[in-house]
Design a protein around this motif. Structure first.
Motif, PDB file in Angstrom:
ATOM      1  N   ILE A 330     -14.956  -2.966  12.405  1.00 16.11           N
ATOM      2  CA  ILE A 330     -13.751  -2.416  11.932  1.00 16.11           C
ATOM      3  C   ILE A 330     -12.776  -1.843  13.086  1.00 16.11           C
ATOM      4  CG2 ILE A 330     -12.509  -0.661  10.382  1.00 16.11           C
ATOM      5  CD1 ILE A 330     -15.052  -0.914   8.673  1.00 16.11           C
ATOM      6  N   ALA A 331     -13.308  -1.144  13.960  1.00 18.65           N
ATOM      7  CA  ALA A 331     -12.597  -0.630  15.072  1.00 18.65           C
ATOM      8  C   ALA A 331     -11.865  -1.676  15.755  1.00 18.65           C
ATOM      9  CB  ALA A 331     -13.429   0.127  16.071  1.00 18.65           C
ATOM     10  N   ARG A 334      -8.875  -3.035  13.975  1.00 20.95           N
ATOM     11  CA  ARG A 334      -7.846  -2.119  13.900  1.00 20.95           C
ATOM     12  C   ARG A 334      -7.035  -2.027  15.164  1.00 20.95           C
ATOM     13  NH1 ARG A 334      -6.396   1.357  10.172  1.00 20.95           N
ATOM     14  NH2 ARG A 334      -8.013   1.380   8.339  1.00 20.95           N
ATOM     15  N   ILE A 361      -4.418  10.458  11.393  1.00 19.29           N
ATOM     16  CA  ILE A 361      -4.618   9.641  12.706  1.00 19.29           C
ATOM     17  C   ILE A 361      -5.879   8.879  12.521  1.00 19.29           C
ATOM     18  CG2 ILE A 361      -3.719  11.507  13.878  1.00 19.29           C
ATOM     19  CD1 ILE A 361      -6.462  12.265  14.799  1.00 19.29           C
ATOM     20  N   MET A 362      -6.452   9.010  11.067  1.00 13.36           N
ATOM     21  CA  MET A 362      -7.704   8.084  11.167  1.00 13.36           C
ATOM     22  C   MET A 362      -7.456   6.555  11.354  1.00 13.36           C
ATOM     23  SD  MET A 362     -10.844   7.475  10.754  1.00 13.36           S
ATOM     24  CE  MET A 362     -11.801   9.140  10.210  1.00 13.36           C
ATOM     25  N   GLY A 363      -8.550   5.897  11.990  1.00 12.64           N
ATOM     26  CA  GLY A 363      -8.246   4.630  12.198  1.00 12.64           C
ATOM     27  C   GLY A 363      -7.443   4.420  13.686  1.00 12.64           C
ATOM     28  N   HIS A 365      -7.313   6.988  16.130  1.00 13.18           N
ATOM     29  CA  HIS A 365      -7.518   8.086  16.816  1.00 13.18           C
ATOM     30  C   HIS A 365      -8.129   7.486  18.097  1.00 13.18           C
ATOM     31  CE1 HIS A 365     -11.113   7.413  14.364  1.00 13.18           C
ATOM     32  NE2 HIS A 365     -11.708   7.812  15.152  1.00 13.18           N
ATOM     33  N   ARG A 366      -8.899   6.385  18.134  1.00 11.97           N
ATOM     34  CA  ARG A 366      -9.470   5.972  19.270  1.00 11.97           C
ATOM     35  C   ARG A 366      -8.720   4.789  19.881  1.00 11.97           C
ATOM     36  NH1 ARG A 366     -14.490   6.680  20.935  1.00 11.97           N
ATOM     37  NH2 ARG A 366     -15.640   8.169  19.759  1.00 11.97           N
ATOM     38  N   GLU A 419      -0.388   3.941   8.362  1.00  8.96           N
ATOM     39  CA  GLU A 419      -0.670   2.366   8.557  1.00  8.96           C
ATOM     40  C   GLU A 419       0.581   1.696   9.055  1.00  8.96           C
ATOM     41  OE1 GLU A 419      -3.776   1.517   8.467  1.00  8.96           O
ATOM     42  OE2 GLU A 419      -4.560   3.174   7.455  1.00  8.96           O
TER      43      GLU A 419
ATOM     44  N   TYR C 222     -14.161  15.195  15.560  1.00 10.82           N
ATOM     45  CA  TYR C 222     -13.227  14.888  14.822  1.00 10.82           C
ATOM     46  C   TYR C 222     -13.739  13.813  13.823  1.00 10.82           C
ATOM     47  CZ  TYR C 222      -9.528  11.927  12.706  1.00 10.82           C
ATOM     48  OH  TYR C 222      -8.758  11.294  11.576  1.00 10.82           O
ATOM     49  N   GLY C 237     -11.741   3.964   8.674  1.00  8.90           N
ATOM     50  CA  GLY C 237     -11.225   4.010   9.779  1.00  8.90           C
ATOM     51  C   GLY C 237     -11.599   3.226  11.362  1.00  8.90           C
ATOM     52  N   GLY C 238     -13.009   2.777  11.037  1.00  9.02           N
ATOM     53  CA  GLY C 238     -13.420   2.130  12.109  1.00  9.02           C
ATOM     54  C   GLY C 238     -14.401   3.101  12.980  1.00  9.02           C
TER      55      GLY C 238
END
Lengths: 511, 309, 364
Positions: A330-331, A334, A361-363, A365-366, A419, C222, C237-238
């Motif tokens: 998923i990461a 995204r 920020i979810m998804g 944040h990285r 999103e 987090y 969110g991955g």
């Protein structure tokens, strides 16, 4: 003896949940010895009406007459005692128990303080024989196929001496052969003097099996018809047709390159049932592709496979921006620019225990900032969260508030902002406006159109046909796990698409 | 070699196994009923330890082990009711309630030991009247069986009878059938007309009574004594037995016997130079092995975590 | 909207106020029933824990372990890991520290660090067992960690008695099963003379501050918070759930092992079988009472440590038994665990049923 015209009569039933009128003065009459179809979209009020009949819920007002007599149920058992039996859509089976135990529980034949299994078995076998069911009574229910489980559930209500048998969406879980078997069984039940209430949204079956049809829409009865005197088109109109609440001004799209190619996708759910069958379609940049379909047609499994929440079967492919992402995390999806608005707003789309910024920020944040090495970058987070709040008009006091203090519409605007503001290439949007206020609906619709205008590919999956028709450049219909694409979907009327959603076929010019 | 066989299969070992399994069997059979109603509970240490104390005290006061056992049952019931009040009525987290109650029981019983008997650590007195062994004439003639099964106290026999009775109630009566449906599918049970809350309370009550009996065994089986933390982990063993057996009384009893057998072996094997600590580990290692075998079909080489239960 | 935020804090305040109130009421009843004055008893507890430098020193010794087990449990619970095995991980860590402490010679300072490091790593490895069982066999870590506690207890006792002490002959000599005393070089420096307050307190505080910082300011923190609160949201969110779960489990085990190590190098100086007296369970209760907030753990630990030390003074100065304090602690844990919000809501909706609903349908 038959001094009554209706075996069941529900008069002026009203039921309201907080801000939702589920049943608005519904009157529902069923003649004895008939199959009565109760049809309507999700949320039309069918389930509520039946829950009132089985006394799982109590009505705000209204009366129930059975065999011409006014009855008052104090608990669900009372309803059973009056001969009402329901086969639930989610079967009420007990895993790990035998078929026999499943059928008799709560109404066991007793021998002193013990269960009289001999007598119980005799009674159940008698029912099986009478109604032509062939079921292994000692098998564990876990080992049985779904069609058999359904028969177990029907035997269960017969065992409880039900005269009025409610079948809630009984065919949605069955194969075509299974459906025929069920319809045969229903005919047989009626021949034996039972009355069947058949809840569904598949119109073919309705016309095939039922005598009378009651149609619900938005909690109201929109029609009571005889099956002989109606047709699919009329039913579809009464069922899905609606006054358009909002009219959106949608400019012509400028289609760009292909962004998403789904080819031959096959997806099984966790129980191993095939939910998506060989789905193939494309989405281009700058275009909004809508997928409509009645509930549980495979939309969920399709979306999960595309965003990566579940894995598709081997032979299909998902190609995103020229790269095969079928097995990507998923990461990574995204990172490549895929955004996702989940249907389940609080279960998946947001964390209701979390604060606004945590949800914002979810998804990303990285993949897109918010961090300096391993530390969260609060300047970036604040700026981004405030940007969402400003641009998406999220009404809130501060970004440290818990998200559960927001209304549904505001939560959805926050999710949409999260999103949409990330320069995505593709947005997967699932039921974006379900259950939110009109203002927010219009707002989110406009934003979706805006996204397409700047060249984002949008895949919109919605149970709301109006939404799909208003927003989409192309409309795909999902029926029973397959994607059906009409070559010229924009010319179709609401009724025609409704018909396709229910398994009908429309030819190229729209007939 | 012969001595080894003698140890593993000898009547001394098996007699001890038969005896030592009693408290764990009683508690796990009772807890099985609770398990089927879907109420999570690991407070068995609390129930057993408190029951043990009240059994000793009751026997001391009245001079009758039967009265002592009645005290123990009442204590078990009361504590199960407190547990139920917090978990069912106050919607407290059952895990934290269990842990607090386990500790509370240790503190309360130790405190009462000093307050009532004025001693620390343990209280031994002939006034704590034990159950006397029961001589069953029929068994006297059968050589091996006699040594193992005969001349045990009544609670031992009750434990094994409870397995049979518990199994019958659970699998042969309407009550048992309805009870079992709750843990599987609560809404389904509701549609079958089962009063969920009532059954949950009944499950708790059975758990309390049976843990009370199990606790009563500890001081009244011949020791005439109550000591601090007397249950010493048996409550957790009972919990493991319930969990591994998935609430089947017969399986729970078999696992309890496995625990008791390894426990009995420690008595005999230690004199042969095998460290008791190693032997004591066996039942716990057995728990993990049983769980692994039971979950073999879930084995996946790519680790997956599902949202917790 | 503002009202609602206050409502959040208010309900937390209410929860603690009611709990403290109930605990005080029951505590007073308990103490009065023993024929003592509650205020007098509380006075002695305070005096015993914080009344003099020496008392404070001994209180600090108990605060250290409370802080560490609280941190270990907080990390686990905050990240959705049901680690009940803190107790076992402490034992493994403690024995490892003791062995390194007496068996090898290293320069002072370095020796202690080596002890603590080995202890932590061993605790972490012991936590790896249930973590792997969960990942590959899908066995709930709750039962495996519970069982591994007993295994750890028996295993450490076995090693101590049979490997280190050379069998039962030696054990017969002394009543307790214990390792030799660790070398001076491995002992943590004392910070308050003639007490057992050692520099472990700084380590423990540092650990908690790091944990607090980790969850508040780092990316991984987090992610772990989001997993603990809504695993499906994090997955969407991955977030790499498997890796994060394993990480939380291992960190929890690491800190548990560290706690065992500090107990040995800072207070006991030798490993004794069943030394810990259920420290691991204390940790779970501290974390729960603190609502998994690392900063709150610091305050609760101070209370916990103070009560442990003060109870002894109370016992000396009054006719009360120090167990009374433990009982009161358990009552507090029980009262805090009550879901007051749901009770109040239920009560409210019962009241509302009697009133007609005037503005129903307007509030979304």
């Amino acid at each position: 003896m038959n001094s009554y015209e209706y075996i069941l009569e529900m008069r002026n039933i009203n039921k309201r949940f907080k801000n939702l009128v589920a049943n608005d003065n519904i009157t529902f009459r069923v003649r004895p010895g008939t199959v009565h179809a109760l049809i309507g979209e999700n949320g039309a009020g069918k389930s509520t009406l039946m829950n009132i009949l089985t006394n799982i819920q109590t009505p705000d007002s209204g009366e129930i007459y059975i065999r011409g007599e006014l009855v008052e149920f104090k608990n669900p058992l009372d309803a059973v005692r009056h001969g009402i039996g329901m086969v639930y859509q989610e079967f009420m089976t007990f895993q790990g128990m035998s078929v026999l135990d499943n059928i008799i529980v709560g109404f066991e034949q007793k021998n002193g303080m013990f269960i009289d299994y001999k007598e119980s078995r005799r009674k159940v076998e008698e029912i099986c024989k009478k109604y032509n069911f062939n079921i292994p009574l000692d098998a564990l229910v876990n080992d049985l196929p779904i069609a058999t489980l359904q028969q177990v559930e029907i035997i269960k209500v017969l065992y409880r001496n039900a005269d009025i048998i409610i079948l809630d969406e009984p065919t949605s879980v069955l194969t075509p052969q299974g459906v025929q078997g069920l319809l045969d069984a229903i005919r047989f039940l009626v021949k034996q003097g039972k009355t069947v209430i058949f809840i569904t949204h598949k119109l073919k079956e309705v016309l095939e099996i039922s005598d009378d049809i009651t149609i619900l829409k938005n909690g109201r009865v929109t029609g009571v018809l005889s099956a002989k005197e109606t047709n699919e088109l009329e039913l579809a109109r009464l069922m899905v047709g609606r006054e358009v609440m909002l009219q959106i001004n949608k400019p012509q799209c400028k289609t760009g390159d292909v962004v998403l190619i789904v080819s031959n996708l096959k997806v099984k759910d966790s129980a191993g049932v095939i939910r998506v069958k060989n789905a193939s379609f494309k989405v281009h940049a700058g275009e909004i592709v809508g997928i409509s379909g009645i509930a549980v047609s495979g939309q969920k499994a399709l979306v999960e496979a595309i965003v990566g929440l579940s894995t598709a079967e081997k032979h299909g492919e998902i190609i995103f921006c020229g790269r095969n992402i079928t097995d990507e995390t998923i990461a990574n999806r995204r990172k490549m620019g895929m955004g996702y608005i989940a249907q389940d707003r609080t279960g998946i789309g947001s964390n209701k225990e979390g604060t606004i910024w945590e949800n914002a920020i979810m998804g990303y944040h990285r993949v897109k900032g918010f961090k300096r090495k391993h530390l969260l970058d609060f300047n970036d987070i604040n700026a981004f969260t405030n940007k969402i709040i400003d641009e998406y008009a999220v009404k809130t006091q501060g970004i440290g508030d818990k998200i559960k203090t927001l209304s549904g519409g505001n939560i959805q605007k926050l999710i949409a902002g999260r999103e949409f503001l990330q320069n995505q290439k593709l947005l997967i949007i699932e039921d974006p406006t379900r259950g939110i206020d009109v203002g927010s609906v219009e707002f989110i619709w406009n934003r979706i159109i805006q996204m397409a205008q700047v060249g984002v590919a949008v895949l919109l999956i919605s149970h709301d046909l109006n939404e799909v028709m208003q927003l989409s450049d192309r409309i795909l219909v999902m029926y029973n796990g397959s994607i059906i694409e009409h070559p010229n979907s924009k010319v179709l009327t609401e009724e025609q698409i409704g018909l396709m959603m229910l398994g009908g076929v429309i030819d190229e010019v729209g007939n | 070699m012969m001595t080894m066989l003698g140890i593993l299969f000898g009547s001394v070992t098996w007699s001890a196994t038969f005896r030592l399994s009693t408290p764990i069997i009683l508690t796990s059979v009772g807890g099985s009923f609770n398990k089927h109603t879907g109420v999570f509970c690991i407070a068995f240490e609390c129930f057993m330890l408190s029951a043990a104390f009240f059994a000793a005290w009751g026997s001391y006061l009245t001079g009758s082990p039967y009265m002592g056992t009645l005290f123990a049952i009442l204590a078990g019931l009361l504590l199960a009711a407190i547990f139920g009040m917090f978990v069912l009525n106050f919607k407290a987290n059952p895990m934290i309630v269990s842990i607090a109650m386990n500790f509370g029981a240790w503190a309360v019983t130790t405190l009462l030991l000093t307050e009532i008997f004025g001693v620390r650590g343990y209280f031994h007195s002939p006034k704590i009247v034990n159950f006397s062994p029961i001589d069953i004439p029929v068994l006297r003639e059968i050589p091996y069986i006699n040594e193992v099964l005969n001349n045990q106290i009544i609670l031992v026999y009750i434990a094994y009878i409870s397995v049979v009775v518990g199994t019958i109630i659970m699998y042969k009566t309407p009550f048992g059938l309805r009870l079992r449906t709750i843990g599987i599918n609560e809404i389904g049970a509701q549609t079958a007309g089962v009063n969920i809350l009532k059954y949950k309370w009944i499950g708790l009550a059975i758990m309390g009574i049976m843990s009370g009996l199990g606790g009563a065994y500890l001081p009244l089986s011949g020791l005439s004594m109550f000591s601090e933390n007397m249950s010493s982990g048996r409550g957790f063993l009972a919990f493991a037995a319930i969990l591994v057996s998935k609430g089947n009384p017969v399986k729970a009893a078999l696992i309890s016997i496995l625990f008791a057998y390894t426990n009995a072996l420690t008595f005999t094997l230690t004199s042969y130079g095998i460290p008791s600590q190693l032997l004591q580990m066996f039942p716990f290692i057995a728990v993990i092995i049983v769980l692994m075998i039971g979950n073999l079909r879930n084995l996946s080489l790519t680790p997956v975590i599902e949202a917790s239960e | 909207m503002k009202l609602e935020i206050n409502g959040e804090a208010k309900s937390a305040m209410l929860k603690y106020c009611i709990s403290i109130g109930l605990t005080l009421v029951f505590g007073c009843i308990l103490i009065t029933a023993q024929g003592e004055k509650p205020l007098r008893a509380m006075g002695y507890i305070l005096q015993g824990s914080f009344g003099s430098v020496m008392n404070i020193g001994n209180t600090i010794r108990w605060i250290i372990s409370s802080l560490l087990v609280g941190a270990a449990a907080t990390i686990a619970f905050k990240s959705g890991v049901a680690n009940m095995g803190i107790e076992g991980q402490i034992y493994i860590g403690a024995l490892s520290a003791a062995v390194i402490g007496y068996s090898i010679e290293l320069p002072p300072g370095l020796h202690a660090i080596a002890c603590l490091l080995v202890a932590s790593i061993m605790g972490m490895l012991y936590a790896l067992i249930p973590a792997l069982l969960r990942l590959y066999f899908k066995i709930n870590e709750l039962i495996t960690t519970l069982v591994l506690n007993f295994i750890a207890k028996d295993l450490t006792e076995y090693i101590t008695m049979w490997v280190i002490m050379g069998g039962q002959q030696a054990a017969n000599g002394s009543a307790s099963i214990a390792t030799p005393r660790i070398l001076k070089s491995a002992q943590l420096p004392i910070i308050i003379k003639s007490t057992t307050a050692n520099i472990g307190i700084f380590i423990a505080l540092a650990v908690l501050l790091i944990v607090a910082f980790f969850y508040k300011y780092t990316l991984e923190g987090y992610e772990l918070t989001q997993i603990g609160q809504n695993m499906n949201f994090a997955r969407m969110g991955g977030v790499n759930i498997t890796r994060s779960f394993l990480m939380a489990f291992l960190i929890s085990g690491f800190i548990s092992g560290l706690c065992g190590g500090i107990e040995i190098t800072g207070a006991y100086y030798r490993f004794t079988s069943s030394f810990s007296n259920n420290l691991g369970w204390d940790g779970i209760m501290i974390a729960r009472v603190s609502n998994n907030n690392p900063i709150a753990v610091i305050f609760v630990s101070i209370i916990w440590g103070g009560l442990k030390q003060g109870a002894m003074n109370m016992e000396r100065m009054t006719s009360l038994n120090r167990l009374i304090v433990i009982i009161i602690q358990m009552l507090f844990v029980l009262f805090v665990s009550i879901d007051y919000d749901s009770i109040i809501n239920k009560w409210k909706s019962k009241m509302e049923l009697k009133k007609p609903d005037y503005n129903g349908g307007m509030n979304i």
